[in-house]
Design an enzyme around this catalytic site. Structure first.
Site, PDB file in Angstrom:
ATOM      1  N   ASP A 154     -53.251  -6.283  16.358  1.00 29.25           N
ATOM      2  CA  ASP A 154     -53.795  -6.280  17.719  1.00 29.25           C
ATOM      3  C   ASP A 154     -53.174  -5.237  18.642  1.00 29.25           C
ATOM      4  O   ASP A 154     -53.633  -5.065  19.765  1.00 29.25           O
ATOM      5  CB  ASP A 154     -53.668  -7.676  18.349  1.00 29.25           C
ATOM      6  CG  ASP A 154     -52.223  -8.058  18.644  1.00 29.25           C
ATOM      7  OD1 ASP A 154     -51.303  -7.356  18.179  1.00 29.25           O
ATOM      8  OD2 ASP A 154     -52.013  -9.069  19.350  1.00 29.25           O
ATOM      9  N   GLU A 200     -47.537 -11.361   8.483  1.00 31.19           N
ATOM     10  CA  GLU A 200     -48.834 -12.010   8.303  1.00 31.19           C
ATOM     11  C   GLU A 200     -49.730 -11.340   7.272  1.00 31.19           C
ATOM     12  O   GLU A 200     -50.878 -10.984   7.573  1.00 31.19           O
ATOM     13  CB  GLU A 200     -49.561 -12.123   9.642  1.00 31.19           C
ATOM     14  CG  GLU A 200     -48.820 -12.993  10.632  1.00 31.19           C
ATOM     15  CD  GLU A 200     -49.692 -13.457  11.793  1.00 31.19           C
ATOM     16  OE1 GLU A 200     -50.857 -13.057  11.876  1.00 31.19           O
ATOM     17  OE2 GLU A 200     -49.188 -14.242  12.619  1.00 31.19           O
ATOM     18  N   TYR A 209     -49.231 -20.786  16.363  1.00 36.78           N
ATOM     19  CA  TYR A 209     -49.692 -20.788  17.761  1.00 36.78           C
ATOM     20  C   TYR A 209     -50.408 -22.090  18.083  1.00 36.78           C
ATOM     21  O   TYR A 209     -51.553 -22.092  18.531  1.00 36.78           O
ATOM     22  CB  TYR A 209     -50.621 -19.586  17.985  1.00 36.78           C
ATOM     23  CG  TYR A 209     -49.859 -18.276  18.038  1.00 36.78           C
ATOM     24  CD1 TYR A 209     -49.348 -17.804  19.241  1.00 36.78           C
ATOM     25  CD2 TYR A 209     -49.636 -17.530  16.893  1.00 36.78           C
ATOM     26  CE1 TYR A 209     -48.650 -16.614  19.299  1.00 36.78           C
ATOM     27  CE2 TYR A 209     -48.935 -16.339  16.941  1.00 36.78           C
ATOM     28  CZ  TYR A 209     -48.438 -15.891  18.146  1.00 36.78           C
ATOM     29  OH  TYR A 209     -47.743 -14.712  18.217  1.00 36.78           O
ATOM     30  N   GLU A 220     -42.964 -16.576  15.474  1.00 37.14           N
ATOM     31  CA  GLU A 220     -43.866 -16.337  16.613  1.00 37.14           C
ATOM     32  C   GLU A 220     -44.445 -17.666  17.055  1.00 37.14           C
ATOM     33  O   GLU A 220     -44.843 -18.488  16.221  1.00 37.14           O
ATOM     34  CB  GLU A 220     -45.052 -15.431  16.233  1.00 37.14           C
ATOM     35  CG  GLU A 220     -44.706 -13.989  16.018  1.00 37.14           C
ATOM     36  CD  GLU A 220     -45.936 -13.116  15.704  1.00 37.14           C
ATOM     37  OE1 GLU A 220     -47.065 -13.495  16.098  1.00 37.14           O
ATOM     38  OE2 GLU A 220     -45.747 -12.079  15.070  1.00 37.14           O
TER      39      GLU A 220
END
Ligand code: GCB
Length: 668
Positions: free
Chosen positions: A222, A467, A520, A556
């Site tokens: 991103d 990831e 998340y 994260e």
């Protein structure tokens, strides 16, 4: 390098429907342009250019000339040999700062969004005395993104695939001493399925919807794919017989430190008798420059009685302590090369539940980060480096991950010096496919990374990537090979990969020493339901440990917030929501800490950072504790309270005034 020219070309074949004969003719043209001769150069030693009484360092930073290759004719510069004379004679140029990304320094949208080749050049003069003194001269770029081809005085010099790592070439005989020399650097930001990181060029071929030749670059991450000469450019001298590399490992024996070293040297004159007769010596100085110990020999170890150890920030009153080892190599003709190598004495240990520094369990309090700022993009910027470390210490953080690529050596130097522990990550973000060519490139990157950072006390963990889509069966062997290759370069540190796949489908985890997972909860899943975080986090991270019997850490977690955006009760994108999400995570982390295998927490992200244009993000990933201009959000103040509280609990640190006021927590 050759490969993505083929990718671009082959896509164009589709577009303009070339015959295979024409395609081969184009390849031949590229060959004629000398492009097929380009190979990846990764055989240099890992020493940063540093001055010594035998070495001079000259900076080539400043304003270079710059021009882009046309989007639809990416190879024009090679065909027309722009490198054969000053770039300004090939067409219009602008001034381009080095180091910096080129994307955001002008008002030009075409420059910001460029895909393909960009050309830089400048002239420089080297003194005639370097020639008279028979010096060897080396060019070193800290990094250029992504792929670079370098020419000196119109001749091909070297090429390098991959941003974020140094590019080096010896230039002794290619220079004109006492007169102007021309250096030209062509860089290409195109990413393909076998580059690290990956990307692909997608041609939009529907003539009713797109103009002829229309293509976009897609990638599986991103952050903005900033391009440019991102790090300092130096030329430096060494004597003809020179120190090529120094490998240091350290150990602790009671109150003594053991420094083991392996010095390798080379000579411009090849393996002659004078080189055979060369010898090494070392002199160890303390932080104040006082002599501690001397030794002879290229391979050996020295004992430092009552050593001052390297400790992380807040784990000791004197963090980041480093000795300086003056390494000397001299040959039969009396050429003497000296290199000042910093040494932090510390030992990293790990088992199935714990990570230790100097035998003491370490709990990581940190952040994921990016090299990112307005105007300069990913360019090295000293004020920003100092500001960021000042903020890390303000937070009471003791670590960060170089998400998602190796950071500048100037940043790593600060981490060594300030005692900030680093999870040192490769640029392998979001990998998929796992073919052999990708793996070989990935291993090359890991070797270059270890070669560059091996002597850094701050580096406590290698991360081979972030990831990966590692639920694919091919990922198992792939990661086993990449991790083993990393371990054979450096057996002294644990190796990880930052995971995100569901634990029962993850193929790469069994190869790792420590499990790092990004999650998340209540942001990308169960959005808005903050109350589920504690339960889901405790359950999942406990299961990761039970499945692999390894230490586990959250690498994260977080939520986006727009600074100044408030709502009560909290709502997504508000500062309150981000803070409340953190509070719920802290409850889970405190529970997990008591279970004995949970070794750290790193929030995403230290600061807001630039992303490509998207409908779901306002030009940036807003998960920062700080804004992109490095001002604290509510989350920054909350994290300061959290991290200082942990430092107090673990190390009896004294909370600074302001950090101890949990006014933010009133409602919890
Ligand atoms: C992730 C990635 C990170 C992204 C983050 C996000 O899992 O590792 O690079 O920025 O999520 O904000 O989406």
């Amino acid at each position: 390098m050759f490969l993505y020219l083929v990718v671009l070309l082959s896509s164009r074949i589709e577009k303009i429907n070339l015959t295979m004969g024409t395609f081969i003719a184009i390849l031949a043209l590229l060959g004629f342009a000398g492009i097929e001769a380009v190979t990846v150069n990764s055989t240099w030693g890992g020493l940063y250019p540093r001055e010594s009484s035998s070495r001079e360092v000259k900076s080539l930073d400043g304003l270079w000339n710059f021009r882009l290759a046309p989007l639809l004719d990416p190879d024009q510069g090679f065909r027309e040999e722009w490198y054969s004379q000053p770039l300004s004679l090939s067409g219009p140029v602008i001034s381009m700062p080095v180091p910096s990304s080129y994307n955001d320094v002008t008002q030009d949208k075409a420059l910001r969004d460029h895909i393909g080749w960009a050309w830089y050049d400048r002239t420089f003069i080297v003194p005639t005395r370097w020639q008279a003194d028979k010096q060897r001269v080396v060019l070193r770029l800290g990094s250029a993104h992504y792929n670079s081809i370098i020419y000196l005085n119109g001749e091909f010099l070297t090429a390098h695939e991959g941003g974020h790592l140094p590019i080096m070439a010896e230039i002794t005989t290619g220079l004109v001493y006492g007169q102007e020399n021309l250096i030209t650097v062509a860089i290409n930001n195109t990413l393909t399925p076998t580059t690290v990181p990956q990307g692909k060029i997608v041609f939009k071929t529907d003539p009713t919807r797109y103009p002829a030749g229309y293509f976009v670059q897609e990638y599986n991450f991103d952050f903005t794919n900033y391009a440019g000469i991102h790090r300092p450019v130096y030329i430096y001298t060494t004597p003809r017989t020179y120190i090529d590399d120094i490998v240091i490992t350290t150990d602790i024996d009671g109150t003594d430190g053991i420094i083991s070293y392996n010095i390798t040297y080379e000579s411009l004159d090849g393996y002659s008798s004078k080189v055979k007769a060369a010898g090494c010596s070392i002199k160890l100085l303390d932080k104040n420059g006082a002599h501690v110990k001397s030794a002879m020999g290229c391979v050996g170890s020295i004992k430092v009685e009552n050593a001052t150890l390297w400790w992380p920030y807040l784990m000791d009153e004197n963090p980041g302590y480093q000795y300086t080892m003056i390494v000397a190599v001299s040959d039969e003709e009396g050429n003497l090369d000296l290199y000042p190598q910093k040494v932090g004495i510390r030992v990293v240990g790990w088992n199935s539940t714990t990570l230790t520094i100097n035998g003491v369990p370490a709990y990581l309090r940190g952040c994921g980060r990016h090299e990112d700022a307005d105007i300069r993009g990913k360019g090295v910027d000293y004020p920003l480096i100092v500001k960021d470390f000042s903020l890390l210490k303000w937070l009471g953080a003791n670590s960060f991950r170089t998400s998602h690529y190796p950071y500048a050596e100037e940043i790593m130097d600060m981490a060594d010096q300030e005692g900030i522990m680093i999870v040192d990550e490769s640029p392998a973000v979001g990998l998929t496919g796992f073919g052999e060519e990708l793996m070989n490139n990935h291993i090359t990157v890991m070797k270059e990374l270890v070669r560059r950072d091996k002597n850094r006390p701050s580096v406590i963990l290698w991360s081979v990537g972030n990831e990966p889509v590692s639920n694919e069966p091919a990922a198992k062997d792939y990661f086993s090979n990449v991790v083993n290759a990393t371990k054979s370069e450096d057996p002294t540190r644990p190796v990880t990969c930052v995971l995100s796949q569901p634990k029962d489908r993850e193929q790469g985890a069994s190869s790792l020493d420590i499990i790092l997972v990004n999650r998340y909860y209540s942001w990308y899943t169960d959005t808005g339901h903050l109350e589920i975080i504690e339960k889901q986090t405790i359950t999942e991270f406990t299961e990761w440990h039970l499945l692999h019997n390894k230490p586990v850490m959250i690498s994260e977690y977080g939520a986006g917030s727009i600074a100044g955006f408030h709502q009560d009760p909290s709502f997504t994108w508000t500062e309150e929501y981000q803070a409340e999400l953190m509070m719920n995570n802290f409850k889970a982390f405190d529970n997990l800490r008591n279970k004995g295998f949970f070794i750290g927490e790193m929030i995403w992200n230290f600061a807001d950072f630039a992303t490509p244009m998207e409908y779901n993000r306002p030009g940036a990933c807003m998960k920062g504790l700080f804004t992109r201009a490095r001002q604290p959000k509510m989350a920054g103040h909350l994290m300061r309270y959290r991290y200082w509280s942990l430092a107090k609990e673990y190390h009896n640190s004294t909370m600074p005034t302001g950090a101890d006021k949990p006014w933010l927590l009133m409602n919890y």
